[in-house]
Design a protein around this motif. Structure first.
Motif, PDB file in Angstrom:
ATOM      1  N   LEU A  93      10.832 -52.501  35.286  1.00  0.00           N
ATOM      2  CA  LEU A  93      10.473 -53.732  34.582  1.00  0.00           C
ATOM      3  C   LEU A  93      10.581 -54.946  35.502  1.00  0.00           C
ATOM      4  CD1 LEU A  93      12.023 -53.356  31.021  1.00  0.00           C
ATOM      5  CD2 LEU A  93       9.603 -53.472  31.628  1.00  0.00           C
ATOM      6  N   GLU A  94      11.637 -55.007  36.298  1.00  0.00           N
ATOM      7  CA  GLU A  94      11.777 -56.131  37.233  1.00  0.00           C
ATOM      8  C   GLU A  94      10.583 -56.191  38.176  1.00  0.00           C
ATOM      9  OE1 GLU A  94      15.550 -55.798  39.202  1.00  0.00           O
ATOM     10  OE2 GLU A  94      16.667 -56.181  37.348  1.00  0.00           O
ATOM     11  N   HIS A  95      10.159 -55.047  38.665  1.00  0.00           N
ATOM     12  CA  HIS A  95       8.986 -55.001  39.541  1.00  0.00           C
ATOM     13  C   HIS A  95       7.736 -55.455  38.780  1.00  0.00           C
ATOM     14  CE1 HIS A  95       6.482 -53.729  42.855  1.00  0.00           C
ATOM     15  NE2 HIS A  95       5.724 -53.076  41.998  1.00  0.00           N
ATOM     16  N   GLY A  96       7.556 -54.959  37.559  1.00  0.00           N
ATOM     17  CA  GLY A  96       6.412 -55.356  36.740  1.00  0.00           C
ATOM     18  C   GLY A  96       6.431 -56.837  36.393  1.00  0.00           C
ATOM     19  N   PHE A  97       7.628 -57.368  36.080  1.00  0.00           N
ATOM     20  CA  PHE A  97       7.757 -58.790  35.779  1.00  0.00           C
ATOM     21  C   PHE A  97       7.404 -59.627  37.004  1.00  0.00           C
ATOM     22  CE2 PHE A  97      11.177 -58.440  32.190  1.00  0.00           C
ATOM     23  CZ  PHE A  97      10.281 -57.732  31.418  1.00  0.00           C
ATOM     24  N   ALA A  98       7.871 -59.208  38.182  1.00  0.00           N
ATOM     25  CA  ALA A  98       7.586 -59.946  39.416  1.00  0.00           C
ATOM     26  C   ALA A  98       6.084 -59.963  39.695  1.00  0.00           C
ATOM     27  CB  ALA A  98       8.340 -59.332  40.589  1.00  0.00           C
ATOM     28  N   ALA A  99       5.423 -58.831  39.499  1.00  0.00           N
ATOM     29  CA  ALA A  99       3.974 -58.773  39.715  1.00  0.00           C
ATOM     30  C   ALA A  99       3.248 -59.687  38.724  1.00  0.00           C
ATOM     31  CB  ALA A  99       3.477 -57.332  39.583  1.00  0.00           C
ATOM     32  N   ALA A 100       3.702 -59.695  37.468  1.00  0.00           N
ATOM     33  CA  ALA A 100       3.083 -60.548  36.452  1.00  0.00           C
ATOM     34  C   ALA A 100       3.272 -62.025  36.802  1.00  0.00           C
ATOM     35  CB  ALA A 100       3.679 -60.246  35.075  1.00  0.00           C
ATOM     36  N   LEU A 101       4.454 -62.384  37.270  1.00  0.00           N
ATOM     37  CA  LEU A 101       4.714 -63.778  37.637  1.00  0.00           C
ATOM     38  C   LEU A 101       3.870 -64.211  38.834  1.00  0.00           C
ATOM     39  CD1 LEU A 101       8.564 -63.937  37.106  1.00  0.00           C
ATOM     40  CD2 LEU A 101       6.789 -65.025  35.727  1.00  0.00           C
ATOM     41  N   LYS A 102       3.700 -63.320  39.804  1.00  0.00           N
ATOM     42  CA  LYS A 102       2.845 -63.636  40.952  1.00  0.00           C
ATOM     43  C   LYS A 102       1.418 -63.895  40.496  1.00  0.00           C
ATOM     44  CE  LYS A 102       5.352 -60.997  44.433  1.00  0.00           C
ATOM     45  NZ  LYS A 102       5.328 -59.799  45.295  1.00  0.00           N
ATOM     46  N   ALA A 103       0.917 -63.058  39.592  1.00  0.00           N
ATOM     47  CA  ALA A 103      -0.450 -63.230  39.093  1.00  0.00           C
ATOM     48  C   ALA A 103      -0.588 -64.558  38.342  1.00  0.00           C
ATOM     49  CB  ALA A 103      -0.831 -62.058  38.198  1.00  0.00           C
ATOM     50  N   LYS A 104       0.427 -64.908  37.550  1.00  0.00           N
ATOM     51  CA  LYS A 104       0.375 -66.177  36.811  1.00  0.00           C
ATOM     52  C   LYS A 104       0.433 -67.363  37.765  1.00  0.00           C
ATOM     53  CE  LYS A 104       2.183 -64.490  32.432  1.00  0.00           C
ATOM     54  NZ  LYS A 104       3.275 -64.555  31.455  1.00  0.00           N
ATOM     55  N   LEU A 105       1.227 -67.269  38.811  1.00  0.00           N
ATOM     56  CA  LEU A 105       1.314 -68.348  39.790  1.00  0.00           C
ATOM     57  C   LEU A 105      -0.018 -68.527  40.519  1.00  0.00           C
ATOM     58  CD1 LEU A 105       2.974 -70.487  41.237  1.00  0.00           C
ATOM     59  CD2 LEU A 105       3.795 -68.707  42.775  1.00  0.00           C
ATOM     60  N   ARG A 106      -0.649 -67.417  40.898  1.00  0.00           N
ATOM     61  CA  ARG A 106      -1.958 -67.509  41.553  1.00  0.00           C
ATOM     62  C   ARG A 106      -2.983 -68.172  40.628  1.00  0.00           C
ATOM     63  NH1 ARG A 106      -0.964 -61.946  43.103  1.00  0.00           N
ATOM     64  NH2 ARG A 106      -0.030 -61.987  45.155  1.00  0.00           N
ATOM     65  N   ALA A 107      -2.993 -67.766  39.350  1.00  0.00           N
ATOM     66  CA  ALA A 107      -3.926 -68.351  38.383  1.00  0.00           C
ATOM     67  C   ALA A 107      -3.657 -69.838  38.205  1.00  0.00           C
ATOM     68  CB  ALA A 107      -3.827 -67.616  37.051  1.00  0.00           C
ATOM     69  N   SER A 108      -2.391 -70.215  38.155  1.00  0.00           N
ATOM     70  CA  SER A 108      -2.025 -71.623  38.016  1.00  0.00           C
ATOM     71  C   SER A 108      -2.471 -72.422  39.239  1.00  0.00           C
ATOM     72  CB  SER A 108      -0.509 -71.744  37.835  1.00  0.00           C
ATOM     73  OG  SER A 108      -0.121 -73.087  37.772  1.00  0.00           O
ATOM     74  N   ASN A 109      -2.266 -71.875  40.413  1.00  0.00           N
ATOM     75  CA  ASN A 109      -2.695 -72.558  41.633  1.00  0.00           C
ATOM     76  C   ASN A 109      -4.208 -72.733  41.673  1.00  0.00           C
ATOM     77  OD1 ASN A 109      -0.086 -72.842  42.543  1.00  0.00           O
ATOM     78  ND2 ASN A 109      -0.169 -71.060  43.897  1.00  0.00           N
ATOM     79  N   ARG A 110      -4.946 -71.702  41.251  1.00  0.00           N
ATOM     80  CA  ARG A 110      -6.418 -71.812  41.199  1.00  0.00           C
ATOM     81  C   ARG A 110      -6.840 -72.910  40.224  1.00  0.00           C
ATOM     82  NH1 ARG A 110      -6.272 -66.240  41.545  1.00  0.00           N
ATOM     83  NH2 ARG A 110      -6.424 -66.024  39.303  1.00  0.00           N
ATOM     84  N   ALA A 111      -6.205 -72.947  39.053  1.00  0.00           N
ATOM     85  CA  ALA A 111      -6.555 -73.947  38.043  1.00  0.00           C
ATOM     86  C   ALA A 111      -6.270 -75.363  38.552  1.00  0.00           C
ATOM     87  CB  ALA A 111      -5.791 -73.677  36.749  1.00  0.00           C
ATOM     88  N   ILE A 112      -5.149 -75.524  39.233  1.00  0.00           N
ATOM     89  CA  ILE A 112      -4.815 -76.855  39.788  1.00  0.00           C
ATOM     90  C   ILE A 112      -5.829 -77.239  40.848  1.00  0.00           C
ATOM     91  CG2 ILE A 112      -3.117 -78.101  41.201  1.00  0.00           C
ATOM     92  CD1 ILE A 112      -0.939 -76.481  39.654  1.00  0.00           C
TER      93      ILE A 112
END
Length: 179
Positions: free
Chosen positions: A150-169
Motif C-alpha cells: 500500500l505504501e508503494h501504491g500510495f507513493a505512486a498515486a501521489l507522484k501521479a497527482k503531483l505530475r498532474a498538478s504541475n501540468r495544470a499549473i
C-alpha cells in the motif's frame, strides 16, 4: 547421520508443502475486471491471495453525481479506489483537480487519521471500492506485506497527482509571484 537426514527430509517436506499450498491458493484466486485494475494500480507486488485478502476488506459501490467522498477539514472515513467515473477536487471552494478512473482518494490521510486536504465530489455515475479507515488501520498494521504494498501504491498515486498538478499549473500560465 540418519537423524540429521530425517530432520532435513522433514524440513524439506514442510517447505514443499507450504510452497504447494501457496501455489494452489494463488491459482484459485479470481478477480473481476475492476478488481484486477485495482490490484494493478494499488498493490501490484502482492500475491493474488494477499491482494484478494486486501480487496475483501472493502466493498464495491456505485455512486452518482453529487456524492461526497471526502470533506476538506474533516477526518477521512474511507479509502477509495475509483474504478470508473470522475470526481471534482476542491480546496477552499476552488477546483484544484479531478480524479479519474484508476485514482485513489483519501490515501494521504486515511491511515494517519488526519483531516482531508480537499473535498472530493463525484461528477457523474461512478464505480469505486472503499474500505473504512477504522477497519483499514489495524488491518494494515497487522499485515506488513500489505502495508509495504500500500505504501508503494500510495507513493505512486501521489507522484501521479503531483505530475498532474504541475501540468495544470503550467497550462494555466504558472504561479504568479507576489512581491
Amino acid at each position: 547421520d540418519l537423524v540429521g537426514a530425517a530432520w532435513a527430509g522433514l524440513l524439506l517436506a514442510a517447505c514443499l508443502f507450504l510452497l504447494g499450498r501457496n501455489w494452489l491458493e494463488g491459482r484459485e484466486v479470481r478477480f473481476t475486471a475492476e478488481e484486477k485494475g485495482m490490484v494493478d494500480h494499488l498493490v501490484a507486488g502482492l500475491s493474488s491471495s494477499r491482494a484478494r485478502h486486501l480487496i475483501d476488506q472493502g466493498v464495491w459501490l456505485t455512486g452518482t453525481a453529487g456524492d461526497v467522498l471526502t470533506r476538506e477539514g474533516e477526518p477521512v472515513s474511507h479509502l477509495y479506489y475509483l474504478a470508473e467515473g470522475e470526481a471534482r477536487v476542491t480546496s477552499e471552494g476552488r477546483q484544484v483537480g479531478t480524479c479519474r478512473a484508476g485514482d485513489l482518494i483519501g490515501e494521504l490521510t486515511v491511515l494517519s487519521g488526519e483531516t482531508a486536504s480537499a473535498t472530493v465530489v463525484l461528477t457523474g455515475p461512478a464505480r469505486f471500492w472503499c474500505a473504512s479507515a477504522e477497519g483499514l488501520r489495524p488491518y494494515v498494521e497487522a499485515h506488513e506485506d500489505i502495508s509495504r504494498a500500500l505504501e508503494h501504491g500510495f507513493a505512486a498515486a501521489l507522484k501521479a497527482k503531483l505530475r498532474a498538478s504541475n501540468r495544470a499549473i503550467a497550462e494555466a500560465g504558472g504561479v504568479a509571484s507576489t512581491g
